[in-house]
Design a protein around this motif. Structure first.
Motif, PDB file in Angstrom:
ATOM      1  N   THR A 191       0.828  -1.203   0.000  1.00 20.77           N
ATOM      2  CA  THR A 191       0.000   0.000   0.000  1.00 20.77           C
ATOM      3  C   THR A 191       0.863   1.254   0.000  1.00 20.77           C
ATOM      4  OG1 THR A 191      -1.758  -1.157   1.192  1.00 20.77           O
ATOM      5  CG2 THR A 191      -1.818   1.247   1.214  1.00 20.77           C
ATOM      6  N   ARG A 192       1.892   1.263   0.875  1.00 19.93           N
ATOM      7  CA  ARG A 192       2.784   2.426   0.922  1.00 19.93           C
ATOM      8  C   ARG A 192       3.544   2.599  -0.394  1.00 19.93           C
ATOM      9  NH1 ARG A 192       3.788   0.376   6.167  1.00 19.93           N
ATOM     10  NH2 ARG A 192       5.724  -0.595   5.398  1.00 19.93           N
ATOM     11  N   GLU A 193       3.985   1.469  -0.944  1.00 24.26           N
ATOM     12  CA  GLU A 193       4.727   1.522  -2.209  1.00 24.26           C
ATOM     13  C   GLU A 193       3.861   2.068  -3.336  1.00 24.26           C
ATOM     14  OE1 GLU A 193       7.503  -1.476  -4.931  1.00 24.26           O
ATOM     15  OE2 GLU A 193       6.464  -2.215  -3.138  1.00 24.26           O
ATOM     16  N   MET A 194       2.605   1.613  -3.391  1.00 28.12           N
ATOM     17  CA  MET A 194       1.698   2.093  -4.434  1.00 28.12           C
ATOM     18  C   MET A 194       1.381   3.565  -4.234  1.00 28.12           C
ATOM     19  SD  MET A 194      -1.984   0.510  -5.604  1.00 28.12           S
ATOM     20  CE  MET A 194      -1.215  -0.865  -6.469  1.00 28.12           C
ATOM     21  N   LYS A 195       1.157   3.960  -2.999  1.00 26.92           N
ATOM     22  CA  LYS A 195       0.865   5.364  -2.707  1.00 26.92           C
ATOM     23  C   LYS A 195       2.039   6.260  -3.086  1.00 26.92           C
ATOM     24  CE  LYS A 195      -0.572   8.454   1.032  1.00 26.92           C
ATOM     25  NZ  LYS A 195      -0.914   8.552   2.481  1.00 26.92           N
ATOM     26  N   GLN A 196       3.267   5.796  -2.788  1.00 23.94           N
ATOM     27  CA  GLN A 196       4.454   6.582  -3.112  1.00 23.94           C
ATOM     28  C   GLN A 196       4.614   6.743  -4.622  1.00 23.94           C
ATOM     29  OE1 GLN A 196       6.508   8.165  -0.894  1.00 23.94           O
ATOM     30  NE2 GLN A 196       7.371   9.101  -2.741  1.00 23.94           N
ATOM     31  N   ASN A 197       4.356   5.683  -5.373  1.00 24.00           N
ATOM     32  CA  ASN A 197       4.446   5.763  -6.837  1.00 24.00           C
ATOM     33  C   ASN A 197       3.404   6.711  -7.414  1.00 24.00           C
ATOM     34  OD1 ASN A 197       6.370   3.659  -8.389  1.00 24.00           O
ATOM     35  ND2 ASN A 197       5.779   2.780  -6.406  1.00 24.00           N
ATOM     36  N   ILE A 198       2.208   6.661  -6.849  1.00 21.05           N
ATOM     37  CA  ILE A 198       1.157   7.569  -7.316  1.00 21.05           C
ATOM     38  C   ILE A 198       1.549   9.017  -7.061  1.00 21.05           C
ATOM     39  CG2 ILE A 198      -1.212   8.326  -6.879  1.00 21.05           C
ATOM     40  CD1 ILE A 198      -1.942   5.396  -6.386  1.00 21.05           C
TER      41      ILE A 198
END
Length: 620
Positions: A215-222
C-alpha cells in the motif's frame, strides 16, 4: 463600572460586525462582477471576416451569431463538449439528420458516378480543345467536404462506412489527417495510463490486511507520478529517471493484480476514467473543428491589411481618375466575364489567368462586382494594374439602382452535401447572380467565373456555343442527383434523374433569361421554400436547382476540374489537362490552410511586383 463597560462595548461590536459584513459584501461583488462579465453577453463570438461578408439578409446561412459560453465551476466536460458541439453546428448549420431518409431508402443500392449518365438525357456541350477528361486519382478517403451548409444522411451509414468523422466535421478531418504530427507526449500518456490503473487498484489494496508495504509503495508511486505531471506536459519535460518510475509502477500494479480484489470497484473506477477521457477527447475534437472552421471562413489578416491599405491609398491619391470605357462595358460584340468577389487578390488571379491564356485579350471585358467595403480597394487595384489589352470594370453591387425588394446582394454560396458514405461539395449561384439581366441590360451573353478558379486555356470557344434554348451552360455534378434531394426540394416538379450543376464556370444566355423571366421564378421559389417546413438554411441551393430545371446546357467536363479546395487525391496529370481549375471547398489557395501542392497553380498568376503585398506580408 461593569455595566458601563458593557454598554460601551455593545455599539463597538455592532460597528465591527457592520464592517465585517461590508467587507464580505465587497469581496462577494468583486467575485460576482468578473463572473457576470465572463458569462454575460460580452462572451459572445462573432466573426467579422470573409464568411460573414458573404451573408445577406435573405441568406442567413453564412452568418455567424453570438453564442454565449456559460462555464461554471460545477460544469462537467460533457457539458462543455455539448456546448462546443453546438458552436460547431451553428457555425456550419446542419439540415436534419433524417433529411434523406426516404430518398436514400429508394436509392440505397444505386451507385452514383458520372459514367452512369446517359448521353441521351441532355444535349452535351462542346469539348474543350484537345483535352481528355480530367480524372482524379483515388484518395485515401472518398469524402469531399467543407461548407457553410451540410445536408447529412443518417449517421448509421457513416458508421458503417468508417467515415463518421468526415460526415460530421467535413474537411477538418481530411486536413487533420494530412497534417498529423508526431506525438510529443507518448511517454506522458503511458505514465498517465499507469497512474489511472494504480488509482483504480489502490482503494482495494489499502483495505487488505498485511499489505501495508504494498500500500505504501503504491501510494508513493502515485504521488511521484502526480509530482511529475505537475511539471511536465511533453516527453521533453520529463526528468531523466522517468523510465525507472514507469518500471516501478508497472511492477507495483503487477503485484496488485495478483491479489483478489473487488472487480466491481476496479471496473467502476476504470469506466469512470474511460468516460472522462472520452469526453475530454470529444471536447478537444469539437474545439479543434470549430477553430478550423474559423480559420478557413474568415479573411486572413494579410488580405484585410491589403484591402485597407488600398482603400486609404485610393482616397489619398490625387490620380484616381479612371479612363472612361463605357462603350466597351456595354458592347455586346465583346466577350464579357462577370466575377462576384470581395477578395482583391482572388479576382486579380482570375482575370490575369484568363487574359494570359487568351488568344486575343482586346475583346475581353471583365466586370468585378463587389460590396461597399471592398469597392475602393478593388477600384484602385485595377486602375493601377493592366492586363494586356483587356478591360476591367469594378461595380459596387450595393449601390446599383436595382429592384432589391426580394433579392439582397450576396457572394457565391457553397454547400457540403453528404449522403451515405460520400460527400460532395457544390457551389451555386447566390441571390446576386439573379440580378445579372438587370445589371447588364445591353448584353446578350456573359461568362460567370467564381473568384476561386484559375484559367489554364483559352475560353473563347465558349462564346460560339449553340445552347439550343438553354439558359445556363454549366458542368454537372452527377454524383448528386435530384432524386437524392427529393424530400429536401419539397413538392415542386423536377426531373429526378437530372444531375446537380456547379457554378465556377457558367455561360449565361441573358436574352433567354429575360424571355423566361427567371428572376421572378427564383423570387417565387425563395419565398415558397423559405416557409416550407421551417428549413431555410439552404434556400439558395434549392431555389437555384429548381429555377434552372431543364434549362441547363451541359458543358463538357473537360472544361473544369473541381475539388482543389478539399480533395488531396487529384493527380498532376489531371490538373495539367484541365482548362479551368476550381478550388471549391474550404481550403482556398490564398489561405494558410490551403492544400500546399495545389497552391502554386494559383500563385503562378499572382502579380508579384506590388509594394502593398510586401507591406502586408503576403508571400508570392
Amino acid at each position: 463600572m461593569k455595566s458601563g463597560g458593557s454598554s460601551f462595548a455593545s455599539p463597538t461590536k455592532r460597528r465591527w460586525r457592520g464592517l465585517v459584513i461590508g467587507v464580505l459584501g465587497l469581496v462577494f461583488l468583486s467575485m460576482l462582477v468578473p463572473l457576470v462579465f465572463l458569462l454575460g453577453p460580452h462572451n459572445g463570438f462573432q466573426s467579422p471576416g470573409y464568411a460573414s461578408e458573404q451573408s445577406s439578409v435573405s441568406n442567413p446561412i453564412g452568418r455567424y451569431e453570438k453564442y454565449s459560453i456559460a462555464d461554471t465551476p460545477n460544469q462537467s466536460k460533457r457539458d462543455r463538449s455539448r456546448h462546443v458541439d453546438d458552436l460547431v453546428r451553428r457555425l456550419a448549420p446542419t439540415i436534419t439528420k433524417d433529411l434523406f431518409k426516404k430518398s436514400m431508402h429508394d436509392s440505397k443500392n444505386e451507385t452514383i458516378s458520372s459514367s452512369t449518365v446517359s448521353s441521351t438525357d441532355q444535349k452535351r456541350g462542346s469539348s474543350a480543345p484537345k483535352r481528355e477528361v480530367p480524372q482524379s486519382s483515388p484518395s485515401k478517403s472518398n469524402t469531399s467536404v467543407g461548407g457553410p451548409v451540410h445536408i447529412t444522411d443518417s449517421p448509421k451509414n457513416a458508421e458503417e462506412s468508417g467515415n463518421q468523422c468526415e460526415l460530421k466535421y467535413g474537411s477538418y478531418c481530411l486536413w487533420r489527417r494530412e497534417h498529423r504530427e508526431d506525438m510529443r507526449d507518448a511517454m506522458v500518456k503511458k505514465l498517465k495510463d499507469q497512474l489511472f490503473v494504480a488509482r483504480a487498484y489502490y482503494p482495494t489494496i489499502a483495505k487488505l490486511r498485511g499489505q501495508d508495504k504494498l500500500t505504501r509503495e503504491m501510494k508513493q508511486n502515485i504521488q511521484d507520478l502526480e509530482h511529475i505531471f505537475s511539471e511536465a506536459t511533453t516527453d521533453d519535460d520529463l526528468p531523466p529517471h522517468t523510465k525507472k518510475k514507469l518500471q516501478s509502477i508497472e511492477a507495483v500494479i503487477a503485484k496488485a493484480k495478483s491479489f483478489p480484489v473487488d472487480c466491481n470497484n476496479v471496473d467502476k473506477k476504470l469506466r469512470q476514467i474511460f468516460d472522462m477521457t472520452e469526453d475530454e477527447a470529444n471536447f478537444h475534437m469539437k474545439q479543434s473543428a470549430f477553430l478550423y472552421q474559423l480559420a478557413v471562413q474568415t479573411m486572413p489578416k494579410s488580405l484585410h491589411c491589403l484591402s485597407m491599405r488600398l482603400t486609404v491609398e485610393y482616397f489619398r491619391s490625387a490620380s484616381d481618375v479612371e479612363t472612361s470605357l463605357s462603350e466597351k462595358y456595354s458592347d455586346p460584340a465583346l466577350h464579357h466575364y462577370v466575377i462576384f468577389s470581395n477578395n482583391v487578390l482572388a479576382s486579380s488571379v482570375v482575370i490575369n489567368s484568363t487574359v494570359m491564356n487568351a488568344k486575343e485579350s482586346a475583346t475581353q471585358v471583365f466586370h468585378v462586382l463587389t460590396n461597399r467595403q471592398n469597392y475602393f480597394a478593388m477600384k484602385l487595384w485595377f486602375i493601377r494594374k493592366t492586363y494586356n489589352e483587356a478591360t476591367v470594370q469594378v461595380l459596387n453591387i450595393e449601390d446599383l439602382n436595382l429592384d432589391k425588394d426580394q433579392l439582397h446582394p450576396s457572394l457565391p454560396v457553397e454547400f457540403r452535401v453528404s449522403y451515405q458514405a460520400r460527400m460532395d461539395y457544390l457551389s451555386t449561384f447566390s441571390n446576386a447572380h439573379y440580378l445579372l439581366p438587370e445589371i447588364f441590360q445591353n448584353l446578350k451573353k456573359v461568362v460567370v467565373l467564381d473568384d476561386d478558379v484559375v484559367v489554364q486555356r483559352d475560353l473563347s470557344p465558349l462564346w460560339s456555343l449553340n445552347m439550343g434554348g438553354k439558359v445556363n451552360g454549366a458542368v454537372q455534378q452527377c454524383s448528386v442527383k435530384m432524386n437524392m434531394l427529393k424530400s429536401y426540394l419539397g413538392k415542386n416538379n423536377f426531373n429526378e434523374n437530372s444531375c446537380a450543376w456547379m457554378s465556377g464556370l457558367n455561360v449565361v444566355d441573358l436574352d433567354r433569361w429575360r424571355g423566361l423571366d427567371l428572376t421572378k421564378t427564383h423570387q417565387r421559389l425563395v419565398k415558397e421554400l423559405s416557409t416550407q417546413d421551417g428549413q431555410n438554411e439552404a434556400v439558395a441551393l434549392r431555389a437555384s436547382l429548381l429555377t434552372f430545371q431543364d434549362l441547363i446546357y451541359v458543358i463538357d467536363e473537360n472544361w473544369v476540374l473541381s475539388g482543389l479546395g478539399h480533395d488531396y487525391g487529384i493527380n498532376s496529370q489531371a490538373i495539367q489537362r484541365a482548362a479551368v481549375l476550381h478550388y471549391n471547398g474550404n481550403m482556398k489557395p490564398w489561405l494558410e490552410m490551403g492544400i500546399t501542392k495545389y497552391k502554386h497553380y494559383w500563385k503562378n498568376f499572382l502579380i508579384k511586383e506590388e509594394q502593398f503585398l510586401s507591406d502586408c506580408n503576403i508571400s508570392s
